[in-house]
Design a protein around this motif. Structure first.
Motif, PDB file in Angstrom:
ATOM      1  N   ALA A 154      16.937 -16.933 -30.496  1.00  0.00           N
ATOM      2  CA  ALA A 154      16.755 -17.905 -31.582  1.00  0.00           C
ATOM      3  C   ALA A 154      16.277 -19.242 -31.020  1.00  0.00           C
TER       4      ALA A 154
ATOM      5  N   ALA B  17      12.700 -18.981 -30.268  1.00  0.00           N
ATOM      6  CA  ALA B  17      11.920 -18.957 -31.508  1.00  0.00           C
ATOM      7  C   ALA B  17      11.691 -20.374 -32.012  1.00  0.00           C
TER       8      ALA B  17
ATOM      9  N   VAL C 188       8.669 -23.860 -37.834  1.00  0.00           N
ATOM     10  CA  VAL C 188       8.478 -23.451 -39.229  1.00  0.00           C
ATOM     11  C   VAL C 188       8.748 -21.956 -39.373  1.00  0.00           C
ATOM     12  N   ALA C 189       8.189 -21.173 -38.452  1.00  0.00           N
ATOM     13  CA  ALA C 189       8.392 -19.728 -38.519  1.00  0.00           C
ATOM     14  C   ALA C 189       9.857 -19.381 -38.253  1.00  0.00           C
ATOM     15  N   ALA C 190      10.472 -20.084 -37.315  1.00  0.00           N
ATOM     16  CA  ALA C 190      11.877 -19.794 -37.011  1.00  0.00           C
ATOM     17  C   ALA C 190      12.742 -20.018 -38.243  1.00  0.00           C
ATOM     18  N   GLU C 191      12.485 -21.120 -38.924  1.00  0.00           N
ATOM     19  CA  GLU C 191      13.273 -21.402 -40.115  1.00  0.00           C
ATOM     20  C   GLU C 191      12.984 -20.375 -41.207  1.00  0.00           C
ATOM     21  N   ALA C 192      11.725 -19.967 -41.299  1.00  0.00           N
ATOM     22  CA  ALA C 192      11.377 -18.951 -42.299  1.00  0.00           C
ATOM     23  C   ALA C 192      12.023 -17.613 -41.973  1.00  0.00           C
ATOM     24  N   MET C 193      12.387 -17.392 -40.712  1.00  0.00           N
ATOM     25  CA  MET C 193      13.080 -16.153 -40.348  1.00  0.00           C
ATOM     26  C   MET C 193      14.596 -16.320 -40.481  1.00  0.00           C
ATOM     27  N   GLY C 194      15.005 -17.399 -41.118  1.00  0.00           N
ATOM     28  CA  GLY C 194      16.425 -17.563 -41.425  1.00  0.00           C
ATOM     29  C   GLY C 194      17.231 -18.243 -40.339  1.00  0.00           C
ATOM     30  N   ILE C 195      16.555 -18.823 -39.364  1.00  0.00           N
ATOM     31  CA  ILE C 195      17.296 -19.511 -38.305  1.00  0.00           C
ATOM     32  C   ILE C 195      17.573 -20.949 -38.748  1.00  0.00           C
ATOM     33  N   ASN C 196      18.828 -21.302 -38.844  1.00  0.00           N
ATOM     34  CA  ASN C 196      19.226 -22.649 -39.233  1.00  0.00           C
ATOM     35  C   ASN C 196      18.883 -23.606 -38.093  1.00  0.00           C
TER      36      ASN C 196
ATOM     37  N   ASP D 208      15.732 -21.678 -44.223  1.00  0.00           N
ATOM     38  CA  ASP D 208      16.560 -20.579 -43.718  1.00  0.00           C
ATOM     39  C   ASP D 208      17.533 -20.079 -44.782  1.00  0.00           C
TER      40      ASP D 208
ATOM     41  N   PHE E 159       5.904 -15.856 -32.822  1.00  0.00           N
ATOM     42  CA  PHE E 159       6.526 -16.555 -31.695  1.00  0.00           C
ATOM     43  C   PHE E 159       5.722 -16.204 -30.457  1.00  0.00           C
TER      44      PHE E 159
ATOM     45  N   MET F 188      19.474 -13.655 -38.223  1.00  0.00           N
ATOM     46  CA  MET F 188      20.069 -14.313 -39.384  1.00  0.00           C
ATOM     47  C   MET F 188      21.273 -13.549 -39.940  1.00  0.00           C
TER      48      MET F 188
END
Ligand SMILES: Nc1ncnc2c1ncn2[C@@H]1O[C@H](COP(=O)(O)OP(=O)(O)OP(=O)(O)O)[C@@H](O)[C@H]1O
Ligand SMILES: [Mg+2]
Lengths: 360, 280
Positions: free
Chosen positions: A207, A210, A216-224, B100, B117, B132
């Motif tokens: 994470a 990422a 942006v992509a990390a957050e879109a993958m649900g990473i807070n 998220d 990534f 997640m």
């Protein structure tokens, strides 16, 4: 994450064990005060600190410049709580022996050093990590300067001894293992770096990477984003705190004024020279850096004669000039550093190029 | 009455003086494939960004299964500059979920300008998206006590790669893959978050006609297999007309038509927008 094969893991651990044995043997043979042993100890301390910085700057992509501040916190926590009670009167001579009237066991103080640094990091991170990352560099740099001033503040003197030295706390001389001083810092640093490696190779490490690669992509993958940045920051500062405590042990005395931002830049250079995102790179670079600055380039500081010819330029201070030049070359031409983002134990062996990859 | 899966109410997105979306309202029902089309710069990607929490809409509300995930009205400086409609209607509403959280609720997306990534392999890209829904914490994860979950996630990531046909390049760097494969990798990564609503931003961009044809069938396939509702932005009209249940058309940020593929093909406003427009 490419899974490390069992054989590679065993070989790596065996190599590490061998290095420890060699260090032990070297100290037995050469004596505790030899330059090699000094470099091994200081190198271990800086390796841990560089790796902790790499976790943040290299793996999570957070450009923090607060390392010296968190090291200072660790160093002070360790020193304050381990100065023997009977020495308090002498150390805190201007503050009536100080107000802390107990001492902690060495290992407890060492861990506490990390914990206090981590707690401070959590507080500092709360506002700062919500901002864009450029602000992080400025804010952490500012924090480091503030903490340095606060610690020397006279009102805190009964705890921190103001701007006076802290001394007579246990150093590496009092943590002998198998009769040598070199093993303790190497083992503590080794264990800490091992823990950081475990984190980096876990789902949390993925994470972090990422976030570094694309927020942006990390957050879109649900990473807070905030939670993970805060986590990386706290972990990094925990180990920086322990590193600071080890540095205090190495030096034998602690004084806030020596934890200047220049110290952070030194560590940043080790990270860059080793390779952003490479743990083994940071370790190698730290040792190289310490060996050069403490040992190999020492001759540059002394006047040298070849026959009756005095080599020009060589005088006190020239070592730092030469050193800076080396660093500029590295930063300009070898930006990926020694290791890039690879690890020593994942390098493909020259003869086995084909076997390493399934396709192509 | 069953709630719409996704509902946009009078969404306006204004950047400084530029109104990128103006008063856009739409709804998507369970199991539908809905397309959003319009000339370049019409505001399609901006609409996606408002739904997924990348942008906070200037005015209006977005509901996911009846629950507001974004709601706003012009505030501060924007109050004076606001050039959209209905600023009073949402005065008492303000919800601003981070991306998220929205993903966690079940909305996943791909990006028009591929955002993989870059330092990670194809496999790792998908694996990251399983983070997640973890049950581990930093300690159990570091010491490998979550090995069962880790193994499950690895299998799941590999399965998804297989589904999008990328299992043979699992260990390649994601960004070294050809364009079409990167787009499919983005779909696999989005699916790994276990969405119920999938947003695809120009999934066929850069694909050849055959790949585009396959993609249509593939979207319908995953829609069935994963019980999805699909919201897709696309310029390839064959693809859009072939798979969509309904289509929304926007131009200059405004909705100009809505209907079934047949209705849209015969809609004069749409024909004008595309013939008179700047589309290639
Ligand atoms: N962050 C931003 N700041 C300022 N303007 C923006 C921003 N994002 C989008 N815009 C503007 O909003 C308008 C709509 O852009 P958007 O990307 O949504 O169009 P699009 O319909 O997706 O176009 P395309 O088919 O080219 O992808 C454009 O004029 C764009 O310049
Ligand atoms: Mg777009």
């Amino acid at each position: 994450m490419k899974k490390m094969s069992a054989t590679r893991l065993i070989v790596s651990l065996a190599v590490v064990a061998l290095l420890y044995a060699a260090a032990w043997w070297a100290e037995t043979a050469l004596g505790t005060n030899s330059m090699l042993i000094t470099v091994l100890k200081k190198g271990a301390v800086y390796a841990l600190i560089a790796v902790s910085m790499n976790l943040l700057n290299g793996f999570t992509g957070l450009f923090s410049l607060g390392q010296a501040g968190f090291m200072l916190v660790g160093a002070y926590v360790y020193a304050v709580f381990t100065i023997p009670l009977k020495r308090h009167a002498a150390v805190y001579q201007y503050y009536n022996g100080g107000i802390i009237q107990f001492e902690l066991p060495l290992l407890v103080a060492l861990i506490l050093a990390g914990v206090v640094a981590a707690l401070l990091a959590a507080l500092v991170g709360l506002p700062v990590l919500r901002l864009k990352s450029d602000y992080l560099a400025i804010a952490t740099l500012g924090f480091a300067e503030i903490i340095r001033a606060v610690v020397q503040w006279d009102s805190l003197g009964p705890i921190t001894n103001g701007s006076n030295l802290l001394k007579t706390y246990p150093t590496f001389a009092s943590t002998k293992i198998l009769g040598t001083t070199v093993l303790f810092p190497m083992i503590v640093a080794g264990v800490c770096i091992g823990l950081i490696l475990l984190i980096i190779n876990s789902t949390y490490g993925r994470a972090f990477k990422a976030i570094r690669d694309d927020e942006v992509a990390a957050e879109a993958m649900g990473i807070n984003l905030f939670k993970h940045k805060e986590l990386a920051f706290v972990i990094s500062c925990f180990f920086a705190g322990i590193g600071g405590a080890l540095l205090a042990m190495f030096q034998g005395t602690v004084q806030a004024n020596s934890f200047k931002s220049a110290m952070t830049y030194d560590i940043l250079l080790m990270v860059v020279i080793g390779g952003m995102g490479s743990i083994s790179g940071s370790v190698i670079a730290s040792y190289l850096y310490i060996a050069c600055s403490e040992w190999w380039l020492r001759f540059l500081d002394n006047e040298q004669f070849i026959g009756s010819f005095q080599v020009p330029l060589l005088r006190s201070g020239f070592r730092m000039v030469a050193f800076s030049a080396v660093i500029m070359v590295v930063v300009l031409f070898f930006r990926r550093g020694i290791m890039g983002d690879r690890e020593l134990w994942n390098l493909r062996l020259p003869g086995r190029k084909k076997a390493g990859r399934a396709k192509q | 009455m069953s709630e719409n899966v996704l509902r946009l109410e009078n969404i306006t997105m204004q950047f400084g003086g530029v109104v990128a979306i103006n008063d856009l309202s739409m709804r998507i029902d369970e199991g539908e494939i809905v397309a959003l089309i319009g000339p370049n710069g019409a505001g399609k990607t901006t609409a996606f960004n408002c739904v997924t929490g990348v942008y906070e809409p200037t005015n209006g509300a977005v509901y996911f299964h009846g629950k507001p995930i974004a709601a706003n009205h012009p505030r501060g400086k924007m109050k004076r500059m606001y050039a959209g409609s209905d600023p009073e209607k949402f005065l008492n509403m303000q919800t601003s979920m981070t991306a998220d959280r929205i993903t966690k609720l079940g909305i996943a997306r791909t990006f028009q300008n591929i955002r993989l990534f870059k330092s990670q392999t194809a496999f790792e890209n998908v694996l990251i998206a399983t983070h997640m829904r973890r049950t581990s914490n930093i300690f159990t994860a570091a010491f490998g006590l979550n090995y069962k979950e880790e193994k499950r996630n690895r299998e799941k990531a590999m399965d998804l790669l297989r589904i999008v046909g990328l299992e043979d390049v699992a260990d390649e760097k994601a960004t070294s893959l050809p364009y079409g494969k990167q787009r499919r990798l983005e779909i696999a990564r989005a699916l790994a978050t276990e969405p119920s609503l999938l947003l695809l931003d120009e999934p066929a961009a850069g694909m050849n006609p055959q790949e585009t044809l396959d993609l249509g069938a593939f979207i319908q396939q995953i829609k069935r297999d994963f019980n999805l509702t699909v919201f897709v932005i696309e310029h390839h009209m064959d693809l859009v007309m072939g798979i969509s249940d309904r289509i929304y058309v926007i131009e200059f940020g405004k909705l100009i038509a809505e209907g079934t593929p047949e209705e849209i093909q015969n809609n004069q406003a749409v024909i004008d927008a595309y013939l008179g427009g700047n589309d290639e």
